[in-house]
Design a protein around this motif. Structure first.
Motif, PDB file in Angstrom:
ATOM      1  N   ASN A  71       0.832  -1.205   0.000  1.00 25.91           N
ATOM      2  CA  ASN A  71       0.000   0.000   0.000  1.00 25.91           C
ATOM      3  C   ASN A  71       0.870   1.260   0.000  1.00 25.91           C
ATOM      4  OD1 ASN A  71       0.711   0.627   2.783  1.00 25.91           O
ATOM      5  ND2 ASN A  71      -0.702  -1.000   3.379  1.00 25.91           N
ATOM      6  N   GLY A  72       0.189   2.401  -0.122  1.00 28.91           N
ATOM      7  CA  GLY A  72       0.889   3.680  -0.168  1.00 28.91           C
ATOM      8  C   GLY A  72       1.572   4.061   1.133  1.00 28.91           C
ATOM      9  N   ALA A  73       0.982   3.701   2.257  1.00 27.87           N
ATOM     10  CA  ALA A  73       1.596   4.037   3.546  1.00 27.87           C
ATOM     11  C   ALA A  73       2.961   3.373   3.679  1.00 27.87           C
ATOM     12  CB  ALA A  73       0.682   3.622   4.693  1.00 27.87           C
ATOM     13  N   LYS A  74       3.052   2.103   3.266  1.00 27.99           N
ATOM     14  CA  LYS A  74       4.338   1.379   3.347  1.00 27.99           C
ATOM     15  C   LYS A  74       5.360   1.976   2.375  1.00 27.99           C
ATOM     16  CE  LYS A  74       3.351  -2.077   6.175  1.00 27.99           C
ATOM     17  NZ  LYS A  74       4.005  -2.245   7.428  1.00 27.99           N
ATOM     18  N   MET A  75       4.902   2.272   1.144  1.00 35.80           N
ATOM     19  CA  MET A  75       5.825   2.797   0.130  1.00 35.80           C
ATOM     20  C   MET A  75       6.318   4.194   0.524  1.00 35.80           C
ATOM     21  SD  MET A  75       5.275   2.653  -3.951  1.00 35.80           S
ATOM     22  CE  MET A  75       6.512   3.228  -5.104  1.00 35.80           C
ATOM     23  N   THR A  76       5.405   5.037   1.002  1.00 36.55           N
ATOM     24  CA  THR A  76       5.786   6.390   1.434  1.00 36.55           C
ATOM     25  C   THR A  76       6.745   6.324   2.614  1.00 36.55           C
ATOM     26  OG1 THR A  76       3.627   7.234   0.726  1.00 36.55           O
ATOM     27  CG2 THR A  76       4.892   8.608   2.248  1.00 36.55           C
ATOM     28  N   GLY A 108      -1.195  19.505   2.942  1.00 29.05           N
ATOM     29  CA  GLY A 108      -1.879  18.297   2.490  1.00 29.05           C
ATOM     30  C   GLY A 108      -0.954  17.097   2.483  1.00 29.05           C
ATOM     31  N   GLU A 109      -1.532  15.922   2.657  1.00 30.90           N
ATOM     32  CA  GLU A 109      -0.740  14.695   2.682  1.00 30.90           C
ATOM     33  C   GLU A 109      -0.212  14.368   1.287  1.00 30.90           C
ATOM     34  OE1 GLU A 109      -0.995  10.152   4.467  1.00 30.90           O
ATOM     35  OE2 GLU A 109      -2.827  11.285   4.208  1.00 30.90           O
ATOM     36  N   VAL A 110       0.998  13.817   1.243  1.00 28.70           N
ATOM     37  CA  VAL A 110       1.619  13.342   0.006  1.00 28.70           C
ATOM     38  C   VAL A 110       1.832  11.844   0.161  1.00 28.70           C
ATOM     39  CG1 VAL A 110       3.649  13.484  -1.492  1.00 28.70           C
ATOM     40  CG2 VAL A 110       2.769  15.550  -0.390  1.00 28.70           C
ATOM     41  N   ILE A 111       1.317  11.076  -0.808  1.00 22.36           N
ATOM     42  CA  ILE A 111       1.394   9.615  -0.719  1.00 22.36           C
ATOM     43  C   ILE A 111       2.031   9.063  -1.982  1.00 22.36           C
ATOM     44  CG2 ILE A 111       0.056   7.487  -0.470  1.00 22.36           C
ATOM     45  CD1 ILE A 111      -2.212   9.365   0.690  1.00 22.36           C
ATOM     46  N   ILE A 112       3.025   8.207  -1.823  1.00 19.67           N
ATOM     47  CA  ILE A 112       3.624   7.480  -2.942  1.00 19.67           C
ATOM     48  C   ILE A 112       3.093   6.054  -2.844  1.00 19.67           C
ATOM     49  CG2 ILE A 112       5.765   6.671  -3.998  1.00 19.67           C
ATOM     50  CD1 ILE A 112       5.855   9.702  -1.833  1.00 19.67           C
ATOM     51  N   ALA A 113       2.467   5.573  -3.928  1.00 19.13           N
ATOM     52  CA  ALA A 113       1.807   4.262  -3.862  1.00 19.13           C
ATOM     53  C   ALA A 113       2.077   3.452  -5.126  1.00 19.13           C
ATOM     54  CB  ALA A 113       0.302   4.447  -3.693  1.00 19.13           C
ATOM     55  N   THR A 121       1.432  -4.345 -15.977  1.00 16.58           N
ATOM     56  CA  THR A 121       0.951  -5.468 -15.175  1.00 16.58           C
ATOM     57  C   THR A 121       1.526  -5.348 -13.778  1.00 16.58           C
ATOM     58  OG1 THR A 121       2.820  -6.801 -15.920  1.00 16.58           O
ATOM     59  CG2 THR A 121       0.768  -6.992 -17.170  1.00 16.58           C
ATOM     60  N   ASN A 122       0.851  -5.936 -12.840  1.00 19.29           N
ATOM     61  CA  ASN A 122       1.284  -5.884 -11.436  1.00 19.29           C
ATOM     62  C   ASN A 122       1.488  -4.440 -11.008  1.00 19.29           C
ATOM     63  OD1 ASN A 122       1.198  -8.705 -11.358  1.00 19.29           O
ATOM     64  ND2 ASN A 122       3.273  -8.844 -12.141  1.00 19.29           N
ATOM     65  N   ASN A 123       2.493  -4.195 -10.202  1.00 22.15           N
ATOM     66  CA  ASN A 123       2.786  -2.848  -9.719  1.00 22.15           C
ATOM     67  C   ASN A 123       4.035  -2.316 -10.405  1.00 22.15           C
ATOM     68  OD1 ASN A 123       0.586  -2.817  -7.985  1.00 22.15           O
ATOM     69  ND2 ASN A 123       1.746  -3.756  -6.328  1.00 22.15           N
ATOM     70  N   LYS A 124       3.988  -2.233 -11.722  1.00 25.36           N
ATOM     71  CA  LYS A 124       5.153  -1.752 -12.470  1.00 25.36           C
ATOM     72  C   LYS A 124       5.201  -0.240 -12.548  1.00 25.36           C
ATOM     73  CE  LYS A 124       6.070  -5.892 -14.920  1.00 25.36           C
ATOM     74  NZ  LYS A 124       7.154  -6.420 -15.609  1.00 25.36           N
ATOM     75  N   GLY A 125       4.236   0.399 -11.969  1.00 21.57           N
ATOM     76  CA  GLY A 125       4.217   1.856 -11.905  1.00 21.57           C
ATOM     77  C   GLY A 125       3.929   2.308 -10.488  1.00 21.57           C
ATOM     78  N   PHE A 126       3.851   3.609 -10.315  1.00 20.23           N
ATOM     79  CA  PHE A 126       3.526   4.158  -9.000  1.00 20.23           C
ATOM     80  C   PHE A 126       2.894   5.533  -9.192  1.00 20.23           C
ATOM     81  CE2 PHE A 126       7.747   5.653  -9.962  1.00 20.23           C
ATOM     82  CZ  PHE A 126       7.770   6.960  -9.499  1.00 20.23           C
ATOM     83  N   SER A 127       2.304   6.032  -8.121  1.00 20.91           N
ATOM     84  CA  SER A 127       1.683   7.353  -8.157  1.00 20.91           C
ATOM     85  C   SER A 127       2.199   8.213  -7.007  1.00 20.91           C
ATOM     86  CB  SER A 127       0.162   7.228  -8.066  1.00 20.91           C
ATOM     87  OG  SER A 127      -0.206   6.657  -6.831  1.00 20.91           O
ATOM     88  N   VAL A 128       2.132   9.517  -7.239  1.00 22.32           N
ATOM     89  CA  VAL A 128       2.432  10.503  -6.200  1.00 22.32           C
ATOM     90  C   VAL A 128       1.162  11.333  -6.047  1.00 22.32           C
ATOM     91  CG1 VAL A 128       3.866  12.464  -5.524  1.00 22.32           C
ATOM     92  CG2 VAL A 128       4.883  10.576  -6.813  1.00 22.32           C
ATOM     93  N   THR A 129       0.513  11.223  -4.890  1.00 27.19           N
ATOM     94  CA  THR A 129      -0.740  11.928  -4.630  1.00 27.19           C
ATOM     95  C   THR A 129      -0.469  13.162  -3.787  1.00 27.19           C
ATOM     96  OG1 THR A 129      -1.989   9.869  -4.728  1.00 27.19           O
ATOM     97  CG2 THR A 129      -3.046  11.719  -3.603  1.00 27.19           C
ATOM     98  N   TYR A 130      -1.015  14.294  -4.230  1.00 25.71           N
ATOM     99  CA  TYR A 130      -0.916  15.570  -3.521  1.00 25.71           C
ATOM    100  C   TYR A 130      -2.316  16.014  -3.127  1.00 25.71           C
ATOM    101  CZ  TYR A 130       3.811  17.491  -3.769  1.00 25.71           C
ATOM    102  OH  TYR A 130       5.131  17.771  -3.543  1.00 25.71           O
TER     103      TYR A 130
END
Length: 192
Positions: A71-76, A108-113, A121-130
């Motif tokens: 999840n994003g919490a672990k990645m961040t 605001g919270e910033v999350i990398i997920a 496929t799978n989790n080959k990408g990620f996002s940065v949420t602002y």
């Protein structure tokens, strides 16, 4: 005997009141200009922060072509723990435990997920949420960062955009602030 009369004058003369009014107007204009400069500075800082977070996430968190996080919490938290967060960003929590959170310049919270981005496929990408992004910053960040080779999709307050976001699109998708608080959520997705 001659009677002398004393002339009583007010505390301030009319001329002095005029000068004070001009000074007050100048102060108000100066405060507005300084506030505008700080806002532009925050926007530029946050654009650079998104770019740094994307670069650091690619370099520090990718394992065998994927981002193997639940999840994003672990990645961040892991990115914070590894020292991949720009120094001007606020870190909340204990860095060494791997569960710290990041805040942007507007609080605001910033999350990398981990993400599946553009057919990956799978989790080959990620996002940065602002979160809590003001309207002006939302439009500027969306248009400038969407044209980057690192960003493949941008979600503006729930509207997904693939590729470059035009100023017209950003203007229609970014929501007005609630008083002085930004209400927009930007999600920058990278499939590398």
């Amino acid at each position: 005997m001659k009677k002398t009369s004393t002339l009583h004058r007010g505390f301030l003369s009319l001329e002095m009141m005029g000068v004070l009014a001009i000074i007050a107007v100048a102060i108000v204009l100066a405060v507005g200009a300084v506030s505008g400069m700080f806002n532009k500075s925050t926007i530029n800082d946050e654009i650079a922060n998104v770019q740094a977070l994307v670069t650091q996430s690619r370099g520090m968190l990718k394992t065998q072509g994927e981002y193997p996080f639940t999840n994003g919490a672990k990645m961040t938290g892991t990115l914070v723990q590894f020292g991949g967060v720009p120094g001007n960003m606020t870190i909340n929590g204990e860095k060494s435990k791997g569960d710290a959170k990041i805040a942007n310049g507007w609080g605001g919270e910033v999350i990398i997920a981990p993400e599946k981005v553009q057919g990956s496929t799978n989790n080959k990408g990620f996002s940065v949420t602002y979160k809590n992004v003001p309207q002006e910053a939302c439009s500027t960040m969306a248009t400038k960062l969407s044209g980057s080779a690192m960003i493949h999709e941008v979600s503006i307050s729930g509207s997904n955009n693939v590729g470059a976001v035009t100023a017209e699109k950003a203007g229609s998708q970014c929501k007005a602030d609630n008083g002085s608080v930004g209400v927009n959520t930007l999600i920058f997705k990278s499939n590398n």
